[in-house]
Design a protein around this motif. Structure first.
Motif, PDB file in Angstrom:
ATOM      1  N   HIS A  57      97.759  21.008 141.332  1.00  0.00           N
ATOM      2  CA  HIS A  57      97.134  22.300 141.595  1.00  0.00           C
ATOM      3  C   HIS A  57      98.175  23.399 141.755  1.00  0.00           C
ATOM      4  O   HIS A  57      97.823  24.568 141.854  1.00  0.00           O
ATOM      5  N   ASP A  58      99.430  23.018 141.851  1.00  0.00           N
ATOM      6  CA  ASP A  58     100.476  24.022 142.046  1.00  0.00           C
ATOM      7  C   ASP A  58     100.850  24.608 140.685  1.00  0.00           C
ATOM      8  O   ASP A  58     101.509  23.956 139.873  1.00  0.00           O
ATOM      9  N   MET A  59     100.406  25.844 140.468  1.00  0.00           N
ATOM     10  CA  MET A  59     100.569  26.426 139.135  1.00  0.00           C
ATOM     11  C   MET A  59     102.020  26.679 138.768  1.00  0.00           C
ATOM     12  O   MET A  59     102.391  26.739 137.606  1.00  0.00           O
ATOM     13  N   LYS A  60     102.831  26.814 139.812  1.00  0.00           N
ATOM     14  CA  LYS A  60     104.237  27.025 139.512  1.00  0.00           C
ATOM     15  C   LYS A  60     104.805  25.767 138.854  1.00  0.00           C
ATOM     16  O   LYS A  60     105.554  25.839 137.876  1.00  0.00           O
ATOM     17  N   LEU A  61     104.397  24.622 139.379  1.00  0.00           N
ATOM     18  CA  LEU A  61     104.867  23.372 138.801  1.00  0.00           C
ATOM     19  C   LEU A  61     104.271  23.164 137.415  1.00  0.00           C
ATOM     20  O   LEU A  61     104.971  22.869 136.446  1.00  0.00           O
ATOM     21  N   VAL A  62     102.951  23.359 137.318  1.00  0.00           N
ATOM     22  CA  VAL A  62     102.274  23.125 136.042  1.00  0.00           C
ATOM     23  C   VAL A  62     102.860  24.044 134.967  1.00  0.00           C
ATOM     24  O   VAL A  62     103.260  23.597 133.887  1.00  0.00           O
ATOM     25  N   GLY A  63     102.916  25.330 135.296  1.00  0.00           N
ATOM     26  CA  GLY A  63     103.444  26.292 134.338  1.00  0.00           C
ATOM     27  C   GLY A  63     104.910  26.014 134.037  1.00  0.00           C
ATOM     28  O   GLY A  63     105.380  26.250 132.924  1.00  0.00           O
ATOM     29  N   GLY A  64     105.627  25.502 135.024  1.00  0.00           N
ATOM     30  CA  GLY A  64     107.056  25.307 134.871  1.00  0.00           C
ATOM     31  C   GLY A  64     107.450  24.124 134.021  1.00  0.00           C
ATOM     32  O   GLY A  64     108.431  24.200 133.280  1.00  0.00           O
ATOM     33  N   ILE A  65     106.709  23.042 134.068  1.00  0.00           N
ATOM     34  CA  ILE A  65     107.198  21.867 133.341  1.00  0.00           C
ATOM     35  C   ILE A  65     106.237  21.275 132.312  1.00  0.00           C
ATOM     36  O   ILE A  65     106.662  20.530 131.442  1.00  0.00           O
ATOM     37  N   CYS A  66     104.941  21.579 132.396  1.00  0.00           N
ATOM     38  CA  CYS A  66     104.025  20.940 131.444  1.00  0.00           C
ATOM     39  C   CYS A  66     104.082  21.630 130.085  1.00  0.00           C
ATOM     40  O   CYS A  66     104.116  22.851 129.996  1.00  0.00           O
ATOM     41  N   GLU A  67     104.083  20.806 129.057  1.00  0.00           N
ATOM     42  CA  GLU A  67     104.119  21.380 127.720  1.00  0.00           C
ATOM     43  C   GLU A  67     102.719  21.630 127.197  1.00  0.00           C
ATOM     44  O   GLU A  67     102.464  22.620 126.516  1.00  0.00           O
ATOM     45  N   GLU A  68     101.834  20.730 127.527  1.00  0.00           N
ATOM     46  CA  GLU A  68     100.451  20.928 127.125  1.00  0.00           C
ATOM     47  C   GLU A  68      99.555  20.650 128.309  1.00  0.00           C
ATOM     48  O   GLU A  68      99.936  19.961 129.256  1.00  0.00           O
TER      49      GLU A  68
END
Ligand SMILES: Nc1ncnc2c1ncn2[C@@H]1O[C@H](COP(=O)(O)OP(=O)(O)OP(=O)(O)O)[C@@H](O)[C@H]1O
Ligand SMILES: Nc1ncnc2c1ncn2[C@@H]1O[C@H](COP(=O)(O)OP(=O)(O)OP(=O)(O)O)[C@@H](O)[C@H]1O
Ligand SMILES: [Mg+2]
Ligand SMILES: [Mg+2]
Lengths: 252, 357, 294, 358, 236
Positions: free
Chosen positions: A210-221
């Motif tokens: 749920h942490d968008m910083k993490l999701v936006g930071g490392i997920c490619e898709e």
């Protein structure tokens, strides 16, 4: 061939369609995110993938092999390892032993060898210790190897869970909210670790967060789940701008 | 990491050392005539119960399952080995006979462990407890109607004395409720060494359990105890490992049964009831789950206590009950634990101060 | 006819198990502990009635009330002294062992006070038997009273737990004591209340047990206690209707195995049936088979 | 001063399921010892009954109790009470300490050594004698049994009885059992017995179980002769027991507390005075006789308290063969294998008391 | 006088000292944030306030009454509600039953129904699922339930332990909105949060906890701009 291919996956609890006609395709080496509102069915997807729940419908293929309906153990042996939303460590075992338990299926000797302490026991145990320490080092946990897992602070427990999962030498690693309960600094550190794991172990990773910083930071898709159904799928940047995702999940 | 390895090894050796030290002290006391007959008589039974509680600790402490039927395994071990001893009493000298009897008892109990473990280990917690209790009672019930005799034609088995149909000159060995008598008499020549044998068995059992729990299988067993789903998620076969622990534990309980049966001239099935299972459980819990040394000490104290309280005659069991409750409270109540650890801290602090000064 | 009469015998025996199991399951359901001393509280209750009636010439009703009061107080005191300090112990087996200690304590106290000799229980319940089929089938007054008592107690307990405020507090306590406290529930008082009710029921059970099988020794409660524990597990431990059904079924199975298979191994058969039932339904007949959320 | 007294140990269940039997033995031993001390003691020396050794009926604990009593100076053993325990202790005492059991009925109880004696009948003897008596008196031809198959006494007597029935032309039409763990509900067994057409029900159980059986037999309208052995004795003294239920019950036993001979009356009174008015049971009576037999043997052997256990044991064992005792339980002599040669008497319960059937 | 005054609190787990002399105060109507790293002692502080843990030294005074030794269940009656860490919903009870448990200390049925309607209005999802066993709710749903349950006791002071943990971004915003609404409706709020930024943005004042001691305190907006705080807790 995709590392993970899921088609038409569904499960119902009573009348509730917790996951409904879910599809997913992850390529080898990808860092993939699964997001969505609370109760959307993300953890349930993990449970289906790992055999905790049996799907009412659908097919799950790992690296080309059909693993639908297999047991938790067989699925792990086939190559999926996971962490849990509510941490499930072996609390009364040491940090080192937690990881060694993860190595269980790769470093073997018979029970009798163990009881009689035959030379093979010492040899294999030594190898296991070395391997386990190597993995712990990645997570900066080597100093704590002798502590009981239950005595670690929360953030380190989350890391140890990842280490234990990695020890089973999976093809696909599933992380359920790895950053929950961490402060921004700790989260930052975790992101680096996840990236390192992907690169260093050549791992495919699917994570819920749920942490968008993490999701936006490392997920490619990303795949966004809503009410058990796929709301949106695609490249991270695009998905996060999708108006439907913004209204259902991100908010302004 | 090295340190960690050394720590468990060291711990294991402390336990062996403790057992050996106790043995040596007892030997010295007895050779100097300082051991009463009562205490001398308690030595072998204490070994029996130490073995039994170590075995139960493997299931309760390491495997995390509550078993209330351990007396059942002792029972089959005792009966099968007693039968073996009686049947072979004319053909084998006592030492090899006893060794074989131990193996027979362990093997038969292990078979029962597997048979019972396969269905039972799917259950959890209190349900597992009740089913093991049930199995213990079933074993007791069935052995109670078991009649075995031997004559020139061989072994006869029946469910009542009347159906045994022995030839004249044949002898009944297992006699239903009347049990088996005279087993110890078959070993009169080595009777004086039974305590030594008991201590050796304790050491062997310690060796097996300590090495097992510190091996790969042991990690699998404890991980299953700590978190079943997580253990499965890393590919550990939960059922197999639980069954392994259960079977080994049953075999060891069988050994305790063998020692019991051969140390006494009377073996009767009604002794192996749930009360005995519970008594052993009391030793395990009081000594601490997963704490083998604790099991040994708790067994010694709790087994000897009612015997040493004989001077209080009618109040004996009452005092025993009160002491048991008090010990549990003192050992387990969080308040008492805090209190103790604070005292220990203080003492440590005191020592440090002194050292500093 | 014999089948019917066996069934009747089974129900008579089962109703006794049921009434004991109700108290067992109640305490287990809320306090989450197997109170191994429950059977011995039953014995205490029976001794109180017997002594009051024979030695103090009390009227049966007064004796029963006295017994309920004494058992209730005993239950509360035992809980406070022997179980409460262990409530936060790191293993819930600790309190199980203390309960065993309490069981020994009660037995040996009774032995000192009342002696070892078996005593016949005096008829306290004077309800006439019911004759059916022109006298071919007789149902004893005690049986009728026991079954009625079981039903009343079962319904009463169920309503109490589900519908009243203290009942809801009990449910909350059984799930999560800290959270219950945060709702304003007095956990100690709630558990005391549970023990009070459970032990009060034990007094009633003692009365009915000893009326049906009129013999009394300090060990009278032990075996029925274990059987009732089995019955409670059979029905799904913690479930109040389950205790009743489990008790009755246990009685019926026991009588049928004696009747049709063998009286020597009746217990073995009962236990074997229990095992089979649990293998098919791992949490008992009425137990909730809750899947852990992962 | 302790050199001047003989120390006698009693071992039996003082707590646990069988406590009533152990306590009966211990209480009677103390009464007999007091009397004996007043009439000359053992060979002129006083006797002291040590604190009872509690074995809870468990062979292992019995051995522990035995060792403890030896530590406390026991020179002779009056015990143990139950058979299994006696077999285990018998093996320990063989040829070292004089053992005289009032009540262990299993044959093996006293076979381990020549220094072991018995006051009561053996299981086989009671079973056989019962079948013989029933047949001789023509009480029945079709018989039924109901017994505790998990208890050694009951099952030992039962097995012998069933075996003897064939020899005496009795047909066992219903052979029903119960277990120690399941000894309250007899409805099914009694129902089967009722339907079996038996004329007589043989109950080789102790009186506490039998009291319940009689109650339920009555409720069931079971109308047949009831026959018991020495364990039946005591049934009339169960507190609050409705004696009318036992009306007509027959039993073969050497002793009855309602007997009107002088010795019995005196003993029953002494026992009641010492134990809140309780009535002595079979165990108590046998024990009383054990002490008197010991006295006779001690006087015959001329033993003194300063002798070793082995010497006492050897001397007593030899003298046991010389003595006869006219005790509460009849006239008795002992054979070399330690068995007591005495005749059981048949009683029937009439108007709430035992009446001789002769 | 402050609504809640905490003075020199020392708390131990066995021999481990978790709080080493903590003092702070909360005034009527304020929103106070308590921030700090993992294991700093935030949860311990809250549990001591509401009586789940007992302090070895120090005092807690609520509305002029010393509640240091008052048991937890009485404290609820005095007007403090606690939303515990990890939600701690009664998983075997339904959503509705959980909420009714929240009103355990209250007597007036009509008022309880009124509060229930209020909670349902604030959390429509709970009304949707009112018959579901709480144990099967998703993490976020359980968090709503825990908040709703605490509000059912109509507290004057509500203490919350990481209410945003595991919630979706939109819901995190919503929770903070709800906290604001709760505060505006007159309830005083003491908030423990990992999400320090959000917490500081709605709080009036804040305290920073480090290994059992308060190391900083002040106006929330000042702390938000404090460099050390930014570095340690805001990840900037
Ligand atoms: N075993 C179960 N029985 C009944 N309902 C269930 C069960 N497991 C999950 N659910 C329901 O399925 C839905 C999806 O739950 P899930 O745990 O997958 O949500 P999630 O997306 O992981 O949410 P969160 O982000 O809050 O963890 C929820 O509504 C939940 O209540
Ligand atoms: N039950 C316990 N037994 C022993 N130590 C404990 C216990 N609970 C907490 N602690 C210790 O007390 C300290 C404070 O813990 P606390 O839970 O209050 O931290 P927190 O600030 O709430 O952390 P988090 O952000 O992880 O929730 C920690 O060092 C923790 O390890
Ligand atoms: Mg989830
Ligand atoms: Mg916290």
């Amino acid at each position: 061939m995709a590392m993970l291919e899921v088609n038409n996956l569904s499960i119902q609890f009573g009348g509730l369609h917790a996951v409904d006609n879910f599809q997913l395709k992850i390529e080898k080496g990808e860092l993939y995110g699964l997001i969505g509102p609370n109760g959307a069915g993300k953890t349930t997807v993990f449970n289906l993938l790992t055999g905790v729940y049996k799907p009412t419908e659908g097919i799950i293929k790992l690296d080309g092999q059909d693993i639908t309906g297999k047991s938790i153990i067989d699925i792990n042996k086939a190559g999926i390892a996971r962490t849990f939303q509510n941490i499930r460590l072996f609390k009364d075992m040491t940090v080192l032993d937690n990881v060694k338990a993860g190595l269980h299926n790769h470093y073997k000797y018979s029970t009798l060898t163990g009881i009689l302490r035959l030379p093979k026991y010492f040899k294999v145990e030594k190898e296991m210790n070395e391997r386990a320490m190597e993995i712990l080092k990645v997570f900066n946990l080597d100093q704590e190897a002798g502590l009981l897992a239950g005595n670690l602070p929360y953030g380190k427990q989350r890391k140890l869970e990842i280490a234990r999962a990695l020890a089973t030498d999976p093809k696909l690693l599933l992380l359920d909210e790895p950053a929950a309960g961490m402060n921004p600094n700790e989260t930052q550190e975790l992101m680096d670790t996840i990236r390192f794991v992907r690169d260093h172990f050549n791992m495919t990773i699917l994570l819920i967060e749920h942490d968008m910083k993490l999701v936006g930071g490392i997920c490619e898709e990303l795949t966004v789940l809503n009410f058990g159904q796929v709301l949106c799928q695609g490249e991270t940047a695009k998905v996060l701008k999708d108006p439907a995702v913004v209204t259902a999940y991100l908010g302004e | 990491m090295k340190k960690n390895m050394n720590k468990t090894t060291k711990n294991n050796f402390i336990t062996y050392g403790m057992v050996i030290a106790i043995f040596v002290v007892v030997q010295i006391l007895s050779s100097t005539g300082n051991l009463s007959r009562l205490l001398t008589g308690l030595l072998v039974p204490i070994c029996v119960y130490i073995i039994a509680s170590l075995s139960l600790n493997l299931v309760v402490g390491y495997s995390g399952e509550l078993s209330l039927g351990h007396a059942g395994f002792m029972c089959v071990g005792a009966y099968s080995s007693a039968l073996f001893s009686h049947v072979t009493s004319d053909v084998l000298p006592s030492v090899p006979r006893l060794i074989l009897a131990l193996l027979v008892g362990a093997a038969v109990a292990a078979v029962f462990g597997v048979l019972i473990g396969i269905p039972v280990l799917r259950l959890r917690g209190d349900y597992l407890a009740i089913v093991t209790l049930a199995f213990g009672e079933i074993i007791k019930n069935l052995i109670n109607i078991l009649y075995v005799g031997v004559d020139d034609k061989g072994l006869h088995v029946a469910t009542s004395a009347a159906n045994l149909k022995l030839d004249p000159g044949g002898k009944q060995i297992i006699k239903g409720a009347l049990g088996v008598s005279g087993t110890a008499t078959l070993y009169k020549d080595i009777k004086d060494y039974f305590f030594l044998i008991g201590v050796i068995l304790v050491l062997v059992v310690l060796f097996i359990i300590q090495n097992l729990v510190n091996s790969g299988s042991g990690r699998a067993i404890t991980s299953t105890r700590d978190n079943r789903i997580a253990a499965e998620s890393i590919g550990i076969n939960v059922t197999k490992n639980k069954l392994l622990a259960f079977t080994i534990s049953a075999a060891i309980a069988g050994v305790a049964g063998v020692l019991y049966a051969h140390n006494l001239s009377m073996l009767k099935v009604s002794i192996f009831d749930y009360n005995m299972s519970i008594t052993i459980l009391v030793y395990v819990i009081l000594g601490g789950m997963g704490n083998l040394r604790g099991s040994i000490l708790a067994t010694i104290v709790l087994y000897a206590l009612p015997e040493l309280l004989r001077g209080f005659s009618t109040y004996r069991m009452l005092i025993y009950a009160i002491v048991m409750i008090t010990m549990m409270l003192f050992n387990w109540a969080p308040a008492a634990r805090d209190f103790r650890s604070r005292i220990i801290e203080k003492i440590k602090g005191h020592v440090k101060e002194k050292e500093a000064a | 006819m014999s089948f019917i009469s066996y069934l009747k015998d089974g129900i008579s025996l089962g109703s006794i198990y049921a009434i004991i199991a109700l108290g067992y399951t109640m305490v287990y359901g809320i306090a989450k502990m197997l109170n191994f001393a429950h059977g011995d509280v039953i014995m205490v209750g029976a001794f109180v009635i017997l002594t009051a009636v024979t030695k103090a010439s009390m009227s049966p009703i007064l004796a029963i009330i006295l017994s309920v009061v004494i058992c209730t107080v005993a239950g509360v005191v035992i809980e406070a002294v022997a179980y409460r300090p262990l409530r936060k112990a790191s293993s819930n087996l600790a309190v199980l062992i203390t309960a065993i200690g309490v069981s020994y304590l009660l037995q040996n106290l009774a032995l000192l006070i009342f002696g070892a000799d078996a005593k016949s229980f005096v008829p306290v319940i004077n309800v006439p038997s019911l004759e059916l089929f022109g006298g071919q089938l007789t149902i004893k007054g005690v049986t009728i009273v026991t079954i009625l008592a079981c039903i009343v107690i079962m319904v009463g307990l169920q309503l109490f737990v589900k519908k009243t405020k203290p009942g809801r507090a009990m449910q909350a306590v059984s799930e999560d004591r800290d959270a219950a406290q945060l709702m304003g529930v007095n956990v100690n008082a709630t558990i005391s209340l549970t023990f009070a009710i459970g032990s009060g029921l034990a007094a009633i059970a003692g009365l009915l047990l000893c009326s049906a099988y009129p013999t009394l020794t300090p060990y009278t409660g032990a075996m029925p206690g274990i059987k009732a524990f089995v019955a409670a597990v059979f029905g799904g431990i913690g479930s109040i209707p389950g205790a009743m059904v489990g008790g009755i079924l246990l009685g019926v199975i026991e009588i049928f195995s004696k009747a049709y298979i063998s009286s020597q191994v009746a217990d073995a058969i009962v236990f074997a049936v229990l095992i089979i039932v649990l293998l098919v339904k791992p949490s008992g007949l009425f137990g909730k088979n809750i899947q852990e959320k992962v | 001063e302790s050199e001047e007294t003989f120390k006698i140990g009693v071992i039996g269940p003082m707590t646990g399921d069988y406590a009533q039997y152990g306590n009966g033995v211990y209480n009677a031993a103390k009464i007999a010892a007091d009397e004996i001390n007043a009439n000359g003691g053992f060979n002129g020396y006083q006797v002291e009954i040590l604190d009872a050794g509690d074995d809870q009926g468990d062979p292992e604990k019995a051995v522990n109790a035995y060792n403890d009593l030896l530590d406390k100076g026991m020179q002779m053993l009056c015990g143990t009470v139950t058979s299994g325990a006696c077999i285990a202790v018998g093996a320990e005492a063989a040829d070292s300490t004089f053992l005289f059991t009032p009540s262990a009925t299993a044959v093996d109880s006293i076979t381990a050594g020549d220094n072991e004696f018995r006051m009561c009948f053996t299981d086989p003897m009671q079973g056989t004698k019962s079948a013989e008596y029933i047949s001789e008196k023509g009480l029945a031809t079709k018989v039924a049994t109901l017994y505790d198959s998990m208890a050694d006494y009951n099952s030992g007597v039962h097995d012998a009885f069933v075996a003897a029935c064939a020899d005496y032309g009795l047909e066992v039409v219903a052979d029903e059992a119960y277990t120690t763990d399941n000894n309250t509900d007899f409805s099914v067994q009694l129902g089967k017995i009722k339907d079996s057409g038996a004329e007589l029900l043989f109950l080789p159980n102790y009186y506490s179980d039998n009291a319940l059986i009689l109650q339920q037999a009555h409720d069931l309208g079971l109308d047949m002769k009831i026959f018991g052995v020495d364990g039946m004795d005591g049934i009339l003294n169960v507190e609050n027991f409705d004696k009318s239920l036992a009306e007509g019950v027959m039993l073969l036993t050497p002793f009855s507390a309602t007997g009107d001979d002088e010795a019995t009356v005196k003993f029953v009174k002494a026992y009641g005075d010492a134990n809140n008015g309780e009535t002595p049971n079979q165990f108590a009576a046998d024990t009383y006789d054990v002490l008197y037999a010991m006295q006779a043997a001690a006087n015959d052997a001329g033993i003194t308290p300063d002798m070793s256990n082995e010497d006492i044991s050897a001397a007593m064992s030899a003298s046991m063969l010389n003595i006869t005792l006219d005790g509460l339980t009849g006239e008795a002599k002992w054979t070399e294998d330690g068995e007591c040669d005495k005749a059981p008497k048949a009683y029937v319960i009439k108007d709430g008391v035992y009446a001789s059937m002769e | 006088m402050a609504m809640l005054e905490v003075k020199d609190l020392h708390v131990y787990y066995g021999v481990i000292q978790a709080l080493k002399g903590i003092s702070f105060e909360v005034n009527q109507g304020e929103v106070i944030a308590l921030i700090g790293a993992n294991g700093a002692g935030k949860t311990t502080t809250l549990q001591t306030l509401t009586g789940l843990l007992s302090a070895k030294e120090g005092s807690v005074v609520f509305e002029g009454k010393d509640i240091t030794r008052v048991p937890a269940h009485k404290i609820v009656e005095m007007g403090i509600a606690h939303v515990p860490e990890g939600r701690r919903v009664f998983s075997d009870l339904s959503v509705y039953e959980n909420l009714i448990m929240g009103a355990y200390t209250r007597k007036d049925k009509a008022e309880i129904q009124e509060s229930l309607a209020g909670v349902y209005k604030r959390f429509p999802r709970l009304e949707e699922r009112k018959g579901q066993r709480a144990g099967t709710l998703s993490g976020g749903e359980q968090q709503m339930l825990a908040m709703g349950r605490a509000l059912m006791s109509k507290p004057r002071l509500i203490v919350m332990d990481e209410p945003s943990m595991g919630l979706s971004p939109i819901f995190v915003n919503e929770i903070f909105d709800i906290i604001r609404v709760v505060s505006e409706s007159g309830t005083t709020v003491l908030l423990v949060e990992q999400n320090a930024k959000k917490a500081l943005s709605i709080a009036d004042r804040a305290y920073v906890l480090e290994t059992g001691k308060i190391t900083m305190s002040g106006n929330a907006s000042d702390l938000l701009n404090d460099e050390a705080v930014q570095k340690a807790y805001l990840g900037e």
